[in-house]
Design a protein around this motif. Sequence first.
Motif, PDB file in Angstrom:
ATOM      1  N   THR A  56       0.633  -1.087  -0.376  1.00 53.80           N
ATOM      2  CA  THR A  56      -0.109  -0.091   0.464  1.00 53.80           C
ATOM      3  C   THR A  56       1.029   1.346  -0.178  1.00 53.80           C
ATOM      4  O   THR A  56       0.275   2.511  -0.435  1.00 53.80           O
ATOM      5  N   HIS A  57       2.326   1.585   0.037  1.00 50.33           N
ATOM      6  CA  HIS A  57       3.289   1.998   0.611  1.00 50.33           C
ATOM      7  C   HIS A  57       4.615   1.708   1.183  1.00 50.33           C
ATOM      8  O   HIS A  57       4.688   0.442   1.289  1.00 50.33           O
ATOM      9  N   VAL A  58       5.548   2.734   1.097  1.00 52.68           N
ATOM     10  CA  VAL A  58       6.765   2.010   1.301  1.00 52.68           C
ATOM     11  C   VAL A  58       6.857   2.520   2.990  1.00 52.68           C
ATOM     12  O   VAL A  58       6.704   3.343   4.063  1.00 52.68           O
ATOM     13  N   HIS A  59       7.140   1.046   3.515  1.00 55.27           N
ATOM     14  CA  HIS A  59       6.812   1.021   5.303  1.00 55.27           C
ATOM     15  C   HIS A  59       7.603   1.792   5.944  1.00 55.27           C
ATOM     16  O   HIS A  59       9.048   1.221   5.607  1.00 55.27           O
ATOM     17  N   ALA A  60       7.942   1.962   7.587  1.00 53.64           N
ATOM     18  CA  ALA A  60       8.456   2.167   7.874  1.00 53.64           C
ATOM     19  C   ALA A  60       9.291   1.529   9.155  1.00 53.64           C
ATOM     20  O   ALA A  60      10.273   1.901   9.638  1.00 53.64           O
ATOM     21  N   GLY A 129      -4.194   0.154   4.434  1.00 57.11           N
ATOM     22  CA  GLY A 129      -2.880   0.376   3.793  1.00 57.11           C
ATOM     23  C   GLY A 129      -3.186   1.361   5.824  1.00 57.11           C
ATOM     24  O   GLY A 129      -4.016   1.147   6.947  1.00 57.11           O
ATOM     25  N   ASP A 130      -2.422   2.223   5.381  1.00 58.02           N
ATOM     26  CA  ASP A 130      -2.150   3.676   6.919  1.00 58.02           C
ATOM     27  C   ASP A 130      -2.769   4.199   7.217  1.00 58.02           C
ATOM     28  O   ASP A 130      -3.041   5.562   7.259  1.00 58.02           O
ATOM     29  N   ALA A 131      -4.174   4.893   5.492  1.00 62.48           N
ATOM     30  CA  ALA A 131      -4.280   5.753   6.484  1.00 62.48           C
ATOM     31  C   ALA A 131      -6.102   6.068   6.442  1.00 62.48           C
ATOM     32  O   ALA A 131      -5.527   6.897   7.352  1.00 62.48           O
TER      33      ALA A 131
HETATM   34 FE   LIG Z   1       2.815   3.216   7.716  1.00 62.40          FE
END
Ligand SMILES: [Fe+2]
Length: 349
Positions: A56-60, A129-131
């Motif tokens: 969903t995105h580049v994860h941290a 995702g994290d949205a």
């Molecule tokens: Fe995230």
Amino acid sequence: MIFRQLFESITCTYTYLLGSRPGGEALIIDPVLEKTDRYIQLLAELNLTLVKAIDTHVHADHITALGALRDETHCVTVMGKKSDVDVVSMRVDEGDTIEIEGIRLDVLYTPGHTSDSYSFAMPDRVFTGDALFIRGTGRTDFQHGDNADAYDSLFNKLLVLPDETLVYPGHDYKGDTVSTIAEERRFNPRLQVATAEAYAGIMDNLGLPDPKLMDVVVPANMKMGMRQEDAEIAERSLNPGDAQKRLDSGGTIFVDLRESGERQKTGIIAGSVHVPYQQLSEFIKPGGALAALAGQGDTPILLYCAYGERSALALKTMRVAGFKNIRHLAGGIDAWINSSAPLEAPAAD
Ligand SMILES: [Fe+2]
């Protein structure tokens, strides 16, 4: 539908495995590197073939399994257009769809947590995702996070989905697994605001520490591309200039491995043959269309795709299958376009 919600307990990450039938194709959303063996085992147990792995995105907080799954299964890796990663096989943007047999995800661009956050919607559910979390939302304080973008994504992209849409988030730190859009609109404490400014007021005062491994994990997740120094690939890579010479002199079969939607959107190299990567084995088996075109395996073939990842994987597969005179276009259509080489519109597939 086959649907599994998988949990990684160190970073409280949810990974989703979807397939439409036993024996069929599967996709996975937000896989975690440490769980790769588990995914491979589960795919075998459920008799599924992984064809797409999506972040969903580049994860941290965790390292993605996209690269590992690609290396193990030859699946297509997918991320959004805005993700600053070195190589994925396919990039998608708002309004695009991600399709496998019997399943279709609609791509929503939902930035705010990061500038590269995407959500994926099906008729009855959305992977946020994290949205959007269950009774929470993704932080906005690094990776080009932005409160105003987050407000817009939440209120104008996600909360406008039908009330009963199931919400499957990228994390949950309390043990919840699923919610609905109506439930989040009503009970999510961060969404009880009337303006973007009020939302920013909440997000600016969270006082969260940075994720423990962020400095290691983000760079790792940006470099998951296939190792192109692999000798077999390196010696069979052509740059756009050399590919253009082959096109001009004729005699080489150009093979486009992308999907129809990508071809329509971007254009094709003139005269190329369409062999969707997912159907490669059908085309190259004895009697298959590409096998027939290649004759005794000596006719020169140039494989290309969007970024050079599918073509590199296909090159290896075709070498094993006995094709001798194959090259691939390094960097794919993306590099071709950057070198100002010509494209043409494909005929309708
Ligand atoms: Fe995230």
